[in-house]
Write an enzyme that holds these catalytic residues in place. Structure first.
Site, PDB file in Angstrom:
ATOM      1  N   SER A 147       9.555 -40.449  19.824  1.00 57.30           N
ATOM      2  CA  SER A 147       8.156 -40.830  19.594  1.00 57.30           C
ATOM      3  C   SER A 147       7.814 -40.629  18.123  1.00 57.30           C
ATOM      4  CB  SER A 147       7.233 -39.951  20.441  1.00 57.30           C
ATOM      5  OG  SER A 147       5.892 -40.072  19.999  1.00 57.30           O
TER       6      SER A 147
ATOM      7  N   TYR B 255       4.370 -31.789  23.769  1.00 59.40           N
ATOM      8  CA  TYR B 255       5.037 -33.098  23.878  1.00 59.40           C
ATOM      9  C   TYR B 255       5.763 -33.458  22.589  1.00 59.40           C
ATOM     10  CZ  TYR B 255       5.260 -38.273  24.103  1.00 59.40           C
ATOM     11  OH  TYR B 255       5.658 -39.596  24.063  1.00 59.40           O
TER      12      TYR B 255
HETATM   13  P1  NAD Z   1       5.576 -45.052  31.633  1.00 65.06           P
HETATM   14  O1  NAD Z   1       4.542 -44.303  32.363  1.00 65.06           O
HETATM   15  O2  NAD Z   1       5.785 -46.472  31.965  1.00 65.06           O
HETATM   16  O3  NAD Z   1       6.966 -44.324  31.750  1.00 65.06           O
HETATM   17  C1  NAD Z   1       7.131 -42.962  31.985  1.00 65.06           C
HETATM   18  C2  NAD Z   1       8.203 -42.884  33.042  1.00 65.06           C
HETATM   19  O4  NAD Z   1       8.653 -41.545  33.178  1.00 65.06           O
HETATM   20  C3  NAD Z   1       7.720 -43.340  34.406  1.00 65.06           C
HETATM   21  O5  NAD Z   1       8.486 -44.425  34.801  1.00 65.06           O
HETATM   22  C4  NAD Z   1       7.956 -42.153  35.325  1.00 65.06           C
HETATM   23  O6  NAD Z   1       8.451 -42.511  36.585  1.00 65.06           O
HETATM   24  C5  NAD Z   1       8.981 -41.378  34.534  1.00 65.06           C
HETATM   25  N1  NAD Z   1       8.936 -39.961  34.860  1.00 65.06           N
HETATM   26  C6  NAD Z   1       7.994 -39.056  34.507  1.00 65.06           C
HETATM   27  N2  NAD Z   1       8.319 -37.872  35.017  1.00 65.06           N
HETATM   28  C7  NAD Z   1       9.494 -38.027  35.688  1.00 65.06           C
HETATM   29  C8  NAD Z   1      10.322 -37.167  36.435  1.00 65.06           C
HETATM   30  N3  NAD Z   1      10.048 -35.841  36.561  1.00 65.06           N
HETATM   31  N4  NAD Z   1      11.427 -37.683  37.016  1.00 65.06           N
HETATM   32  C9  NAD Z   1      11.723 -38.983  36.888  1.00 65.06           C
HETATM   33  N5  NAD Z   1      10.997 -39.851  36.170  1.00 65.06           N
HETATM   34  C10 NAD Z   1       9.887 -39.360  35.591  1.00 65.06           C
HETATM   35  O7  NAD Z   1       5.227 -44.886  30.077  1.00 65.06           O
HETATM   36  P2  NAD Z   1       6.056 -45.272  28.778  1.00 65.06           P
HETATM   37  O8  NAD Z   1       5.092 -45.170  27.676  1.00 65.06           O
HETATM   38  O9  NAD Z   1       6.850 -46.500  28.953  1.00 65.06           O
HETATM   39  O10 NAD Z   1       7.047 -44.028  28.620  1.00 65.06           O
HETATM   40  C11 NAD Z   1       8.436 -44.153  28.389  1.00 65.06           C
HETATM   41  C12 NAD Z   1       8.819 -43.222  27.257  1.00 65.06           C
HETATM   42  O11 NAD Z   1       8.210 -43.672  26.054  1.00 65.06           O
HETATM   43  C13 NAD Z   1       8.390 -41.771  27.435  1.00 65.06           C
HETATM   44  O12 NAD Z   1       9.466 -40.929  27.080  1.00 65.06           O
HETATM   45  C14 NAD Z   1       7.276 -41.618  26.435  1.00 65.06           C
HETATM   46  O13 NAD Z   1       7.153 -40.297  25.976  1.00 65.06           O
HETATM   47  C15 NAD Z   1       7.741 -42.556  25.348  1.00 65.06           C
HETATM   48  N6  NAD Z   1       6.716 -42.958  24.394  1.00 65.06           N
HETATM   49  C16 NAD Z   1       5.654 -43.716  24.773  1.00 65.06           C
HETATM   50  C17 NAD Z   1       4.699 -44.085  23.860  1.00 65.06           C
HETATM   51  C18 NAD Z   1       3.501 -44.919  24.240  1.00 65.06           C
HETATM   52  O14 NAD Z   1       2.585 -45.080  23.411  1.00 65.06           O
HETATM   53  N7  NAD Z   1       3.451 -45.469  25.437  1.00 65.06           N
HETATM   54  C19 NAD Z   1       4.828 -43.677  22.520  1.00 65.06           C
HETATM   55  C20 NAD Z   1       5.913 -42.923  22.139  1.00 65.06           C
HETATM   56  C21 NAD Z   1       6.863 -42.567  23.089  1.00 65.06           C
END
Ligand code: NAD
Length: 291
Positions: free
Chosen positions: A183, A196
């Site tokens: 991130s 986080y």
């Molecule tokens: P999202 O909600 O679509 O994805 C998060 C996923 O994590 C979900 O599919 C959920 O099922 C899974 N998850 C959470 N806890 C879990 C567990 N204990 N066991 C199994 N699966 C679990 O959101 P996203 O934004 O696509 O997130 C994906 C990644 O991107 C994450 O690591 C997040 O930190 C990172 N990220 C997102 C952003 C943003 O702005 N959306 C920015 C930087 C980083």
């Protein structure tokens, strides 16, 4: 100058929030752009099998679809968002990929080992591990970060990467790769996401160290560091006002869409990046990252 689809959708997103985590993509309005019709596959991942955690929604869903367009077969892991997972599987199959979903809690070591056993049983091989599952609990006051929250955040975001990479490595061979979702918060810090952003900093170091450790085996380990992306994580963890303004403070003055992340994950999994390991690709709307 007329607006492209990514600029238009930014303007269309009203403030919204969800009262559960993980968030659910089908409850978002408008739906994120997870498949860009301008992205054409070129067989870059033909015959490979990819396991994508958090693959039911958001960034993971977009990666699953781009990988399927490139000829890979897809395993997605997710916590409990079954409807989102079904939609991803349907979309991936439409591009001719074999696909299977696995609902499991990747914060637990035994689940991670079982997940890899199940993927091998289903597909007979594993070539690309995308460690992408993540959680965040915005907390304004540092003193309010409880030990329970700290454990849950670290166990989900970074311990799972150790567990899954350890389980997967014996099945990976020369040319295969591990890709970790980091991130922008790892690099610039985040005052209300101290736990986080610390996990994301750990992911950067984990990526560099594991890359050096497995380089002799011809396995590459890299990360993608997203900026603000329109995914279920956002309405599920921020209040409506903050989720409504997401991305306005970036140089491109908008949030990104999951489909804008996916090509970076394709690059890192394919032979296009054979001389790249231990690195981070920053897909963040223009924030300048110096380390
Ligand atoms: P999202 O909600 O679509 O994805 C998060 C996923 O994590 C979900 O599919 C959920 O099922 C899974 N998850 C959470 N806890 C879990 C567990 N204990 N066991 C199994 N699966 C679990 O959101 P996203 O934004 O696509 O997130 C994906 C990644 O991107 C994450 O690591 C997040 O930190 C990172 N990220 C997102 C952003 C943003 O702005 N959306 C920015 C930087 C980083």
């Amino acid at each position: 100058m007329s607006k492209d689809k990514y600029e238009k959708i930014h303007d269309q997103i009203d403030p919204q929030e969800q009262d559960h985590q993980p968030g659910v993509e089908s409850e978002m309005s408008p739906q994120p752009i997870y498949d860009d019709e301008n992205y054409k596959g070129a067989g870059k991942l033909e015959g490979k099998v990819a396991l994508i955690t958090g693959g039911d929604s958001g960034i993971g869903r977009a990666v699953a679809i781009a990988y399927a367009k490139e000829g890979a077969h897809i395993a997605i892991a997710y916590l409990d968002e079954h409807e989102d997972a079904d939609k991803t599987i349907e979309a991936v199959k439409a591009y001719g990929a074999e696909a299977q979903k696995f609902a499991t809690d990747v914060s637990q070591v035994e689940n991670c080992h079982q997940l890899v056993v199940d993927v091998i049983a289903e597909f007979g091989q594993l070539n690309v591990l995308v460690n992408n599952a993540g959680k965040q609990f915005p907390t304004e006051d540092f003193l309010d970060i409880s030990p329970e929250q700290l454990h849950e955040t670290f166990e989900t975001n970074i311990y799972s990467m150790f567990y899954l990479s350890q389980a997967a490595l014996p099945h990976l061979s020369k040319g295969d790769s591990i890709i970790n979702t980091s991130s922008v918060t790892a690099y610039r810090g985040s005052p209300a996401l101290i736990d986080y952003s610390s996990t994301k900093g750990a992911i950067t170091s984990f990526t560099r160290s594991l890359a050096a450790n497995v380089s002799e085996q011809g396995i590459r380990v890299n990360s993608v560091a997203p900026g603000p992306i329109w995914t279920p994580l956002i309405p599920a963890t921020f209040d409506a006002e903050k989720s409504g303004k997401q991305g306005e403070d970036t140089p491109l003055e908008r949030r990104g869409q999951p489909a804008e992340l996916a090509p970076a994950y394709v690059y890192l999994a394919s032979t296009d990046s054979t001389y790249v390991t231990g690195q981070a690709i920053h897909v963040n709307g223009g924030d300048f990252i110096t380390s």
